[in-house]
Design a protein around this motif. Sequence first.
Motif, PDB file in Angstrom:
ATOM      1  N   UNK A  50       0.809  -1.219   0.000  1.00  0.00           N
ATOM      2  CA  UNK A  50       0.000   0.000   0.000  1.00  0.00           C
ATOM      3  C   UNK A  50       0.845   1.273   0.000  1.00  0.00           C
ATOM      4  N   UNK A  51       2.036   1.214  -0.593  1.00  0.00           N
ATOM      5  CA  UNK A  51       2.946   2.366  -0.684  1.00  0.00           C
ATOM      6  C   UNK A  51       3.563   2.747   0.659  1.00  0.00           C
ATOM      7  N   UNK A  52       3.334   1.978   1.685  1.00  0.00           N
ATOM      8  CA  UNK A  52       4.028   2.191   2.955  1.00  0.00           C
ATOM      9  C   UNK A  52       5.206   1.221   3.032  1.00  0.00           C
ATOM     10  N   UNK A  53       6.088   1.437   4.023  1.00  0.00           N
ATOM     11  CA  UNK A  53       7.317   0.649   4.070  1.00  0.00           C
ATOM     12  C   UNK A  53       7.580   0.043   5.438  1.00  0.00           C
ATOM     13  N   UNK A  54       8.252  -1.095   5.418  1.00  0.00           N
ATOM     14  CA  UNK A  54       8.886  -1.638   6.608  1.00  0.00           C
ATOM     15  C   UNK A  54      10.305  -1.076   6.587  1.00  0.00           C
ATOM     16  N   UNK A  55      10.678  -0.323   7.603  1.00  0.00           N
ATOM     17  CA  UNK A  55      11.951   0.400   7.596  1.00  0.00           C
ATOM     18  C   UNK A  55      12.888  -0.224   8.627  1.00  0.00           C
ATOM     19  N   UNK A  56      13.960  -0.817   8.126  1.00  0.00           N
ATOM     20  CA  UNK A  56      14.958  -1.429   8.999  1.00  0.00           C
ATOM     21  C   UNK A  56      15.984  -0.368   9.368  1.00  0.00           C
ATOM     22  N   UNK A  57      16.285  -0.249  10.656  1.00  0.00           N
ATOM     23  CA  UNK A  57      17.231   0.764  11.128  1.00  0.00           C
ATOM     24  C   UNK A  57      18.508   0.094  11.614  1.00  0.00           C
ATOM     25  N   UNK A  58      19.623   0.830  11.657  1.00  0.00           N
ATOM     26  CA  UNK A  58      20.882   0.209  12.095  1.00  0.00           C
ATOM     27  C   UNK A  58      20.796  -0.260  13.547  1.00  0.00           C
ATOM     28  N   UNK A  59      21.519  -1.317  13.857  1.00  0.00           N
ATOM     29  CA  UNK A  59      21.571  -1.783  15.240  1.00  0.00           C
ATOM     30  C   UNK A  59      22.286  -0.771  16.125  1.00  0.00           C
ATOM     31  N   UNK A  60      21.679  -0.465  17.249  1.00  0.00           N
ATOM     32  CA  UNK A  60      22.274   0.469  18.199  1.00  0.00           C
ATOM     33  C   UNK A  60      23.238  -0.309  19.077  1.00  0.00           C
ATOM     34  N   UNK A  61      24.435   0.209  19.268  1.00  0.00           N
ATOM     35  CA  UNK A  61      25.464  -0.530  19.988  1.00  0.00           C
ATOM     36  C   UNK A  61      25.383  -0.252  21.484  1.00  0.00           C
ATOM     37  N   UNK A  62      25.297  -1.318  22.275  1.00  0.00           N
ATOM     38  CA  UNK A  62      25.378  -1.227  23.728  1.00  0.00           C
ATOM     39  C   UNK A  62      26.788  -1.645  24.130  1.00  0.00           C
ATOM     40  N   UNK A  63      27.556  -0.702  24.640  1.00  0.00           N
ATOM     41  CA  UNK A  63      28.960  -1.009  24.927  1.00  0.00           C
ATOM     42  C   UNK A  63      29.158  -1.894  26.144  1.00  0.00           C
ATOM     43  N   UNK A  64      28.107  -2.082  26.951  1.00  0.00           N
ATOM     44  CA  UNK A  64      28.315  -2.878  28.166  1.00  0.00           C
ATOM     45  C   UNK A  64      27.954  -4.339  27.986  1.00  0.00           C
ATOM     46  N   UNK A  65      27.808  -4.779  26.739  1.00  0.00           N
ATOM     47  CA  UNK A  65      27.582  -6.199  26.497  1.00  0.00           C
ATOM     48  C   UNK A  65      28.919  -6.938  26.473  1.00  0.00           C
ATOM     49  N   UNK A  66      28.904  -8.179  26.929  1.00  0.00           N
ATOM     50  CA  UNK A  66      30.126  -8.983  27.007  1.00  0.00           C
ATOM     51  C   UNK A  66      30.820  -9.099  25.654  1.00  0.00           C
ATOM     52  N   UNK A  67      30.036  -9.159  24.586  1.00  0.00           N
ATOM     53  CA  UNK A  67      30.611  -9.389  23.249  1.00  0.00           C
ATOM     54  C   UNK A  67      31.642  -8.339  22.864  1.00  0.00           C
ATOM     55  N   UNK A  68      31.516  -7.124  23.405  1.00  0.00           N
ATOM     56  CA  UNK A  68      32.442  -6.053  23.026  1.00  0.00           C
ATOM     57  C   UNK A  68      33.842  -6.263  23.604  1.00  0.00           C
ATOM     58  N   UNK A  69      33.979  -7.205  24.546  1.00  0.00           N
ATOM     59  CA  UNK A  69      35.278  -7.459  25.158  1.00  0.00           C
ATOM     60  C   UNK A  69      35.889  -8.778  24.670  1.00  0.00           C
TER      61      UNK A  69
END
Length: 371
Positions: free
Chosen positions: A216-235
């Motif tokens: 219907x001319x509207x969109x599903x808009x995907x946005x960039x992932x926001x980074x959480x620096x306190x997640x274990x993965x960043x270390x």
Amino acid sequence: MENNEELFCIGCGSKIQSENKDELGYTPQSAIEKGLETDELYCQRCFRLRHYNEIADVSLTDDDFLRLLNQIGSSDALIVNVIDIFDFNGSIIPGLHRFVGDNEILLVGNKVDLLPKSVKRSKVKDWLRQEANKQGLRPVDVMLTSASKGYEVDELLDLINKYRKGRDVYVVGVTNVGKSTLINKIIQQQTGINELITTSRFPGTTLDKIEIPFDDDKNLIDTPGIIHNYQMAHFLKGKSLKFASPKKEIKPKVYQLNEGQTIFLGALARFDYISGGKTGVVAYLDNDLMLHRTKTENADKFYEKHAGGLLQPPYNDEMNDFPELVRFEFKITEKSDIVFSGLGWITVKENTIVAGWAPKGVSVVVRRAMV
């Protein structure tokens, strides 16, 4: 490139080149050859954009983040907030409720396949809603999915169509929640896999967004992932990273503890049982993460001697860059989870005192028990 044929990125139209990493259209020669074989040739930037939750994070500055949230708040849209059930505290967006305005939020708990099958899904949905309420979010509905397994994607699409009422839909989430995998599943359901290559970008903005058109001319808009620096993965890096993002159903591990006992989570984190009499605790962590029990009075020396060796990950060659562990103490008044952000949690009983240790910069929080 060895031949003279001009090739163009099917994502953004840039001319493909393999000479200058800093110029538009750069693609490694090996990726060009692979792309020609599959008829899906992307420049490196578009390839990463398509997969930015799994391959390369899009880093947002605070200003970019605020601009994105304000733009969402001033739009008339449905907000689909994707969170990682296994890392709820690390994947909730702080202050999201202040920016969405009057827009409705559909809360999507992804990675439900990681929870033990014995856990009732209805209970998890109730838990998610209550925890979201504590963050100021009042979701219009709560949905559980597994993007990697394609679980209930059709049902999610039905819910999106039910609540969007002819409006655009913004999909928001922090990095590593599986948002892009979910979006790709939605695109496949909506349009067939061939349409994956036609997703377009908004030009002229520092925020990379991907629009997927509805009928219907509207969109599903995907946005960039926001980074959480306190997640274990960043270390973590290399092979250690897999312990911060499990791929298989978690098998809970039960420990009977006496006061003054410690459980090491590899060398990544530590749990101390301080007081409350003999008790049972249950660990919900990656199945391959090595847990080691010892006496709390010896724990500091034990860690100093064995971190990177007997206690791993991280491994010996990674310990130089790994931050020191910081202690958080909790007095537990109801059955609760001690959550090591991005790693998992340990469930403890009421009327106990415990401590959680995590790398400096990674949060340890207590919450009402999920299971």
